[in-house]
Design an enzyme around this catalytic site. Structure first.
Site, PDB file in Angstrom:
ATOM      1  N   ARG A 107       0.843  -1.190   0.000  1.00 22.07           N
ATOM      2  CA  ARG A 107       0.000   0.000   0.000  1.00 22.07           C
ATOM      3  C   ARG A 107       0.876   1.236   0.000  1.00 22.07           C
ATOM      4  O   ARG A 107       1.743   1.389   0.863  1.00 22.07           O
ATOM      5  CB  ARG A 107      -0.892  -0.017   1.236  1.00 22.07           C
ATOM      6  CG  ARG A 107      -2.084   0.912   1.095  1.00 22.07           C
ATOM      7  CD  ARG A 107      -3.110   0.579   2.140  1.00 22.07           C
ATOM      8  NE  ARG A 107      -2.646   1.035   3.440  1.00 22.07           N
ATOM      9  CZ  ARG A 107      -3.396   1.703   4.301  1.00 22.07           C
ATOM     10  NH1 ARG A 107      -4.641   1.964   3.996  1.00 22.07           N
ATOM     11  NH2 ARG A 107      -2.921   2.069   5.454  1.00 22.07           N
ATOM     12  N   THR A 111      -0.797   7.723  -1.059  1.00 26.44           N
ATOM     13  CA  THR A 111      -2.064   7.690  -1.810  1.00 26.44           C
ATOM     14  C   THR A 111      -3.035   6.655  -1.232  1.00 26.44           C
ATOM     15  O   THR A 111      -4.223   6.675  -1.561  1.00 26.44           O
ATOM     16  CB  THR A 111      -1.805   7.303  -3.279  1.00 26.44           C
ATOM     17  OG1 THR A 111      -1.279   5.959  -3.289  1.00 26.44           O
ATOM     18  CG2 THR A 111      -0.796   8.229  -3.934  1.00 26.44           C
ATOM     19  N   ASP A 203       0.228 -14.219  12.584  1.00 31.28           N
ATOM     20  CA  ASP A 203       0.649 -13.839  11.231  1.00 31.28           C
ATOM     21  C   ASP A 203       0.951 -15.105  10.436  1.00 31.28           C
ATOM     22  O   ASP A 203       1.925 -15.817  10.721  1.00 31.28           O
ATOM     23  CB  ASP A 203       1.887 -12.935  11.319  1.00 31.28           C
ATOM     24  CG  ASP A 203       2.252 -12.379   9.954  1.00 31.28           C
ATOM     25  OD1 ASP A 203       2.254 -11.159   9.801  1.00 31.28           O
ATOM     26  OD2 ASP A 203       2.532 -13.185   9.030  1.00 31.28           O
ATOM     27  N   ASP A 206       4.468 -15.321   8.780  1.00 30.14           N
ATOM     28  CA  ASP A 206       5.544 -15.593   9.742  1.00 30.14           C
ATOM     29  C   ASP A 206       5.500 -17.038  10.223  1.00 30.14           C
ATOM     30  O   ASP A 206       6.541 -17.666  10.415  1.00 30.14           O
ATOM     31  CB  ASP A 206       5.412 -14.667  10.965  1.00 30.14           C
ATOM     32  CG  ASP A 206       5.919 -13.266  10.667  1.00 30.14           C
ATOM     33  OD1 ASP A 206       6.679 -13.105   9.688  1.00 30.14           O
ATOM     34  OD2 ASP A 206       5.554 -12.343  11.411  1.00 30.14           O
TER      35      ASP A 206
HETATM   36  N1  URA Z   1      -2.777 -11.522   8.226  1.00 26.13           N
HETATM   37  C1  URA Z   1      -2.332 -12.521   9.029  1.00 26.13           C
HETATM   38  O1  URA Z   1      -1.380 -13.214   8.686  1.00 26.13           O
HETATM   39  N2  URA Z   1      -2.953 -12.725  10.203  1.00 26.13           N
HETATM   40  C2  URA Z   1      -4.011 -12.002  10.613  1.00 26.13           C
HETATM   41  O2  URA Z   1      -4.551 -12.263  11.695  1.00 26.13           O
HETATM   42  C3  URA Z   1      -4.464 -10.966   9.762  1.00 26.13           C
HETATM   43  C4  URA Z   1      -3.836 -10.757   8.580  1.00 26.13           C
END
Ligand code: URA
Length: 212
Positions: A107, A111, A203, A206
């Protein structure tokens, strides 16, 4: 029509069990990635349920028959980087002839518009069934922007396959792409102030790639 009409939750017990293992914060990265592969294989069954089928003459050892085969051009699997890559292995295990593409977006903070930093898509997208892959449908903005891009390259028949969805993400995505069915293994409660899905699994990128 409600905002959740385009959503299918894959409630199969094997999918649900494996997802619960993935949610555990003590699930090791290699197990997390393997479980995502396994769930992708199982969800592929549901996501591809309505693919068009034709018949091909096949000679069995005994006689010739008109056997059902997938019609049309090969499917396209499009990974929304980077976590979408965690679904590719499972999808390719069950749809080995599928063409594979990648969309990477960031992003622009001035903008606020999505900018593609990587785009590599299969040819003849307009004639293929496209399955966009992104395990986490959180705000829905990046998946919606990725599908904007895929449509702008000609695709007209698209499904979105996710692992977890937040209601906010489903609403945003479905408002922008009411023609794109969404498949998920669970619809979670909502987002926290940082945009993480609750209860979620953290995540996904990750956890797949052991980057934290
Ligand atoms: N992206 C992720 O990897 N985990 C989330 O909880 C939200 C977006």
């Amino acid at each position: 029509m409600t905002e959740f009409d385009t959503l299918t939750i894959v409630t199969h017990p094997l999918v649900q069990h494996k997802l619960s293992l993935m949610r555990d914060k003590n699930c090791a990265s290699q197990d997390f990635a393997r479980l995502l592969t396994e769930i992708s294989m199982l969800m592929a069954y549901e996501v591809t349920r309505d693919l068009a089928v034709a018949t091909t003459a096949v000679e069995t050892p005994l006689e010739v028959m008109d056997a059902p085969t997938l019609a049309g051009k090969k499917l396209a699997l499009i990974s929304i980087l980077r976590a979408g890559n965690g679904m590719l292995e499972g999808m390719r295990a069950v749809i080995p002839a599928a063409r594979v593409g990648f969309v990477g977006l960031y992003r622009n903070e001035e903008t606020l518009e999505p900018v593609d930093y990587y785009l590599n898509l299969p040819s003849h997208l307009s004639q293929r069934h496209v399955i966009a892959l992104d395990p986490m449908l959180a705000t829905g903005n990046s998946a919606a922007a990725a599908v904007d891009k895929i449509k702008s390259e000609g695709a007209v028949n698209i499904s979105l396959m996710t692992l977890l969805a937040a209601p906010e993400g489903v609403r945003t995505f479905a408002a922008r792409h009411p023609d794109v069915p969404i498949f998920t293994a669970a619809l979670d409660r909502g987002l926290n102030e940082k945009g993480y899905i609750l209860p979620g699994l953290g995540d996904a990128g990750d956890r797949i790639f052991a980057t934290k």
